[in-house]
Write an enzyme that holds these catalytic residues in place. Structure first.
Site, short mmCIF file in Angstrom:
data_model
loop_
_atom_site.label_atom_id
_atom_site.label_comp_id
_atom_site.label_asym_id
_atom_site.label_seq_id
_atom_site.Cartn_x
_atom_site.Cartn_y
_atom_site.Cartn_z
N GLY A 156 0.83 -1.21 0.00
CA GLY A 156 0.00 0.00 0.00
C GLY A 156 0.86 1.25 0.00
CG ASN A 157 -0.13 4.70 -1.55
OD1 ASN A 157 -0.81 5.59 -1.06
ND2 ASN A 157 -0.53 4.02 -2.64
CG HIS A 158 2.63 6.54 4.12
ND1 HIS A 158 2.32 5.86 5.26
CD2 HIS A 158 3.94 6.27 3.86
CE1 HIS A 158 3.38 5.20 5.68
NE2 HIS A 158 4.38 5.43 4.84
CB SER A 159 -2.84 7.96 -0.51
OG SER A 159 -4.01 8.71 -0.78
#
Ligand code: CTP
Ligand code: CA
Length: 227
Positions: free
Chosen positions: A33-36
């Site tokens: 995933g990512n930090h968005s």
């Protein structure tokens, strides 16, 4: 002010907004995933709705509540987000892609939890389909398509290249350099770059205010020239 929504500036317009991260499954319990946070896209969806548009929000996993009055479509992976966007894009007058879509996804999802066996682990990843570029190649006259760019270096030249390659009407460059700006927090510092190569840089402000600035530009572009 009037009771009738037909009096609002974007009444009769359909809008499609993407937001949040995508999660790419590795095995039944893990993902990439990512930090968005999704805050920018949710603020855009809310603002477009406030201005009278009929808004569909396609969102990856976030902790946010869907904005009131917005048609919400929850997705998990980049592939699901692409399918959802393709279902709405052809009828959309205004499309804003603020999602932080994974660029790569595991080439296969393990059907059982991967056990800790060797000293290292190599995952094979394959490129995801670029949703924004796919929509850009389908865009017809009268449709507005807006993308975001997240860059850490050579920001403006990279953003300009994305504007061209993805056939956008304008691109919102998110500055990662400034304190308080970025995709996890509550504020953003943006530069809007258009097809005339004009760059307009805004001050650091809340994502709600940034959404209003982006919508102002959208409304100006929709006005018939001379009107
Ligand atoms: N985007 C998309 N589908 C992808 C990747 C990106 O729709 N598979 C969209 C994002 O929502 C954003 C824009 O493309 O509006 C730019 O995303 P960004 O990550 O900045 O650019 P990329 O083209 O992915 O290039 P890179 O990550 O190498 O900078
Ligand atoms: Ca990317």
């Amino acid at each position: 002010t009037s009771f009738f929504s037909a009096d609002l500036p974007l009444s009769g317009k359909k809008a499609l907004v993407t937001a949040g991260p995508t999660w790419e499954a590795i095995d039944p319990v893990r993902y990439i995933g990512n930090h968005s946070s999704g805050k920018m896209g949710y603020a855009l969806a809310a603002q477009l709705h406030r201005l009278g548009a009929d808004v569909t929000l396609v969102s990856g996993p976030t902790n946010l509540d869907a904005p009131h009055g917005v048609h919400f479509v929850g997705v998990t992976s980049a592939a699901e987000m692409l399918d959802a966007c393709l279902a709405y894009f052809d009828h959309s007058d205004i499309t804003v892609m603020s999602a932080a879509v994974a660029d790569y996804t595991p080439n296969a999802v393990a059907d059982r939890k991967i056990k800790k066996t060797g000293d290292g682990l190599t995952l094979e990843l394959v490129k995801t389909k670029d949703i924004l570029a796919t929509l850009g190649s389908r865009k017809r006259a009268g449709q507005l398509l807006i993308g975001f760019a997240l860059e850490t270096h050579d920001e403006q030249s990279h953003a300009r290249a994305k504007l061209q390659q993805k056939n956008l009407d304008f691109i919102v460059l998110n500055s990662m350099r400034d304190e308080g700006a970025g995709f996890a927090g509550d504020t953003n510092k943006i530069t809007i770059i258009d097809r005339q190569n004009q760059a307009e840089t805004f001050t650091l402000k809340s994502k709600t205010e940034v959404a209003a600035d982006i919508c102002d530009r959208i409304m100006r572009m929709l006005k018939p020239s001379g009107g």
